[in-house]
Write a protein that holds these residues in place. Structure first.
Motif, PDB file in Angstrom:
ATOM      1  N   VAL A  38      -6.743  61.583  14.264  1.00  0.00           N
ATOM      2  CA  VAL A  38      -7.330  62.733  14.737  1.00  0.00           C
ATOM      3  C   VAL A  38      -7.128  63.847  13.716  1.00  0.00           C
ATOM      4  N   ALA A  39      -8.163  64.392  13.203  1.00  0.00           N
ATOM      5  CA  ALA A  39      -8.253  65.414  12.027  1.00  0.00           C
ATOM      6  C   ALA A  39      -8.955  66.756  12.479  1.00  0.00           C
ATOM      7  N   HIS A  40      -8.512  67.567  11.686  1.00  0.00           N
ATOM      8  CA  HIS A  40      -9.175  69.058  11.665  1.00  0.00           C
ATOM      9  C   HIS A  40     -10.611  68.857  11.525  1.00  0.00           C
ATOM     10  N   PRO A  41     -11.573  69.214  12.471  1.00  0.00           N
ATOM     11  CA  PRO A  41     -13.141  68.966  12.150  1.00  0.00           C
ATOM     12  C   PRO A  41     -13.632  69.683  10.953  1.00  0.00           C
ATOM     13  N   ASP A  42     -13.145  70.786  10.365  1.00  0.00           N
ATOM     14  CA  ASP A  42     -13.567  71.343   9.048  1.00  0.00           C
ATOM     15  C   ASP A  42     -12.440  70.993   7.933  1.00  0.00           C
ATOM     16  N   GLY A  43     -11.764  70.054   8.141  1.00  0.00           N
ATOM     17  CA  GLY A  43     -10.452  69.854   7.120  1.00  0.00           C
ATOM     18  C   GLY A  43     -10.803  69.105   6.099  1.00  0.00           C
ATOM     19  N   GLU A  44     -10.022  69.103   4.928  1.00  0.00           N
ATOM     20  CA  GLU A  44     -10.042  68.237   4.077  1.00  0.00           C
ATOM     21  C   GLU A  44      -9.853  66.703   4.283  1.00  0.00           C
ATOM     22  N   LEU A  45      -9.018  66.457   5.104  1.00  0.00           N
ATOM     23  CA  LEU A  45      -8.569  65.145   5.593  1.00  0.00           C
ATOM     24  C   LEU A  45      -9.887  64.382   6.033  1.00  0.00           C
ATOM     25  N   ARG A  46     -10.630  65.170   6.883  1.00  0.00           N
ATOM     26  CA  ARG A  46     -11.951  64.618   7.432  1.00  0.00           C
ATOM     27  C   ARG A  46     -12.974  64.511   6.505  1.00  0.00           C
ATOM     28  N   ARG A  47     -13.044  65.379   5.630  1.00  0.00           N
ATOM     29  CA  ARG A  47     -13.791  65.318   4.336  1.00  0.00           C
ATOM     30  C   ARG A  47     -13.722  64.085   3.452  1.00  0.00           C
ATOM     31  N   ALA A  49     -12.527  61.157   4.596  1.00  0.00           N
ATOM     32  CA  ALA A  49     -12.582  60.018   5.125  1.00  0.00           C
ATOM     33  C   ALA A  49     -13.912  60.151   6.054  1.00  0.00           C
ATOM     34  N   PRO A  50     -14.901  60.317   5.569  1.00  0.00           N
ATOM     35  CA  PRO A  50     -16.290  60.643   6.329  1.00  0.00           C
ATOM     36  C   PRO A  50     -16.905  59.306   6.715  1.00  0.00           C
ATOM     37  N   GLN A  51     -16.409  58.191   6.371  1.00  0.00           N
ATOM     38  CA  GLN A  51     -17.002  56.942   6.894  1.00  0.00           C
ATOM     39  C   GLN A  51     -16.157  56.473   8.052  1.00  0.00           C
ATOM     40  N   ASP A  52     -15.030  56.938   8.332  1.00  0.00           N
ATOM     41  CA  ASP A  52     -13.924  56.008   9.127  1.00  0.00           C
ATOM     42  C   ASP A  52     -14.444  56.377  10.652  1.00  0.00           C
ATOM     43  N   PRO A  53     -14.698  55.159  11.243  1.00  0.00           N
ATOM     44  CA  PRO A  53     -15.418  55.184  12.651  1.00  0.00           C
ATOM     45  C   PRO A  53     -14.179  55.665  13.656  1.00  0.00           C
ATOM     46  N   ASP A  54     -13.134  55.432  13.373  1.00  0.00           N
ATOM     47  CA  ASP A  54     -12.077  55.766  14.286  1.00  0.00           C
ATOM     48  C   ASP A  54     -11.430  57.127  14.048  1.00  0.00           C
ATOM     49  N   LEU A  55     -12.060  58.144  13.242  1.00  0.00           N
ATOM     50  CA  LEU A  55     -11.689  59.538  12.805  1.00  0.00           C
ATOM     51  C   LEU A  55     -12.436  60.436  14.230  1.00  0.00           C
ATOM     52  N   VAL A  56     -11.320  61.190  14.843  1.00  0.00           N
ATOM     53  CA  VAL A  56     -12.001  62.002  15.857  1.00  0.00           C
ATOM     54  C   VAL A  56     -11.830  63.606  15.431  1.00  0.00           C
ATOM     55  N   PRO A  57     -12.743  64.186  15.320  1.00  0.00           N
ATOM     56  CA  PRO A  57     -12.575  65.494  14.838  1.00  0.00           C
ATOM     57  C   PRO A  57     -12.054  66.627  15.813  1.00  0.00           C
ATOM     58  N   LEU A  58     -10.751  66.905  15.817  1.00  0.00           N
ATOM     59  CA  LEU A  58     -10.003  67.669  16.866  1.00  0.00           C
ATOM     60  C   LEU A  58      -8.992  68.342  16.157  1.00  0.00           C
ATOM     61  N   ALA A  59      -8.755  69.593  16.472  1.00  0.00           N
ATOM     62  CA  ALA A  59      -7.665  70.307  16.128  1.00  0.00           C
ATOM     63  C   ALA A  59      -7.666  71.754  17.107  1.00  0.00           C
ATOM     64  N   PRO A  60      -6.222  72.137  17.512  1.00  0.00           N
ATOM     65  CA  PRO A  60      -6.023  73.194  18.459  1.00  0.00           C
ATOM     66  C   PRO A  60      -6.532  74.733  17.718  1.00  0.00           C
ATOM     67  N   ARG A  61      -7.108  75.377  18.306  1.00  0.00           N
ATOM     68  CA  ARG A  61      -7.280  76.662  18.014  1.00  0.00           C
ATOM     69  C   ARG A  61      -6.150  77.889  17.579  1.00  0.00           C
ATOM     70  N   PHE A  62      -4.927  77.368  18.314  1.00  0.00           N
ATOM     71  CA  PHE A  62      -3.736  78.065  17.936  1.00  0.00           C
ATOM     72  C   PHE A  62      -2.773  76.829  18.652  1.00  0.00           C
TER      73      PHE A  62
END
Length: 367
Positions: A38-47, A49-62
């Motif tokens: 589970v990684a930030h939707p706009d984060g560098e970690l998601r960028r 690992a773009p082909q990861d089928p088990d990556l969920v874009p999610l992060a708290p706003r606060f």
């Protein structure tokens, strides 16, 4: 037996913690453990690992975001992990809130990585979220001692040193640091890689380098990183008359290649959890000069794999750098010893195996 885990990192940026989270996920999967990230939707970690089928874009706003926590709770119920592993403080808060929703039985154990040697915040929110953590995995024993001093029971604190992907380092092509930054041919180059923030201590490093160039006039210092102190450090360089000797080029993606062609790697931190850039430098067979603080002495053995000096001591830092630049035989010995040490004790495979062992111990204690 395979252990199902969900890993959470909410940061937008890419620093050592995000790299370790990604290495952990990849390493667990290589061992056959089903793993979700589970990684930030706009984060560098998601960028990265773009082909990861088990990556969920999610992060708290606060920090207290019940809507994001509800989404994570749904993910947990669907994936049914045995362990929920949070890699940053906001990730801990998100996981702790999610566990307050309806969970499978038994609910997952909550593990938190701790990679910084800052004291825990003393507010009620911090106490509440960390109270739910079943096991803290610390990047160094120094970090563990801080947690215990802050009131975390010692039996919930373990040390798993961070690891470096040795094959990735070996595969990185050398990049001439002289050609990249138009440095004089043959000039000895000292490299620092760190965020430009107060606890990384670059202000002391620049002061130290003013003394270094008096003994090694053609020496150059390259500080790679970005952060809030960039402008003030540039002013310091100008004030010390070091414009020809000290460069602050900002963030680079070819750090490993540049590291391979530098003469000395330096870490000037005032505080440091462990220092993964030290591991990279050792894997690149670079001699080390670093400060004796936090987890750094657990990585660098003084007068064996490098030289350690007190933090905030520009004079001692200057003496160590001058010694390393002038004594090429000693520098080669330190570099060779550091290379051997990182291969034997700080590989990513070693880190992942130790992490799995902690999961197994934690789950066995529950059953």
């Amino acid at each position: 037996m395979a252990i199902r885990t969900i890993h959470i990192d909410t940061a937008r940026t890419w620093r050592g913690g995000q790299n370790q989270a990604l290495l952990t996920v990849k390493g667990l999967r290589a061992l056959g453990h089903p793993t979700m990230l589970v990684a930030h939707p706009d984060g560098e970690l998601r960028r990265r690992a773009p082909q990861d089928p088990d990556l969920v874009p999610l992060a708290p706003r606060f920090e207290v975001d019940f809507h994001a926590a509800w989404k994570l709770a749904r993910i947990i119920r669907a994936f049914d992990p045995a362990v929920l592993h949070a890699h940053d403080p906001h990730g801990v808060a998100l996981a702790a809130l999610a566990l307050g929703f309806r969970m499978p039985w038994p609910p997952p154990m909550l593990v938190a990585s701790r990679r910084v040697d800052f004291r825990l915040a003393g507010n009620s929110l911090s106490r509440a979220k960390y109270r739910q953590v079943d096991r803290f995995i610390c990047a160094s024993a120094a970090i563990g001692r801080i947690l215990v001093a802050d009131g975390i029971p010692a039996d919930r604190v373990v040390t798993v040193h961070e690891g470096v992907d040795l094959q990735h380092v070996a595969d990185a092509p050398p990049v001439s640091i002289h050609e990249t930054f138009w440095l004089p041919h043959g000039a000895p180059v000292v490299l620092n890689v760190a965020a430009l923030v107060p606890h990384k201590g670059q202000r002391y490093l620049i002061d130290a380098f003013a003394s270094v160039v008096r003994s090694v006039p053609d020496a150059r210092l390259v500080i790679l990183g970005q952060g809030e102190l960039h402008q003030s450090l540039e002013k310091q360089v100008h004030h010390r008359g070091l414009e020809k000797h000290v460069l602050l080029p900002g963030f680079r993606t070819d750090v490993l290649g540049l590291m391979k062609t530098a003469d000395v790697f330096v870490m000037s931190s005032v505080m440091e959890g462990l220092g993964t850039s030290l591991l990279d430098a050792m894997a690149c067979a670079r001699p080390i000069v670093a400060t004796d603080t936090g987890g750094i002495p657990e990585v660098v053995v003084h007068d064996e794999t490098g030289l350690l000096v007190p933090p905030r001591d520009a004079d001692a830092l200057a003496d160590a750098l001058t010694t390393m630049l002038l004594d090429e035989d000693a520098a080669r010995r330190y570099a060779a010893a550091g290379y051997e040490r990182v291969h034997h004790r700080f590989s990513v495979e070693h880190m992942v195996r130790n992490t799995v062992a902690e999961y197994e111990q934690l789950l066995a204690a529950r059953s």
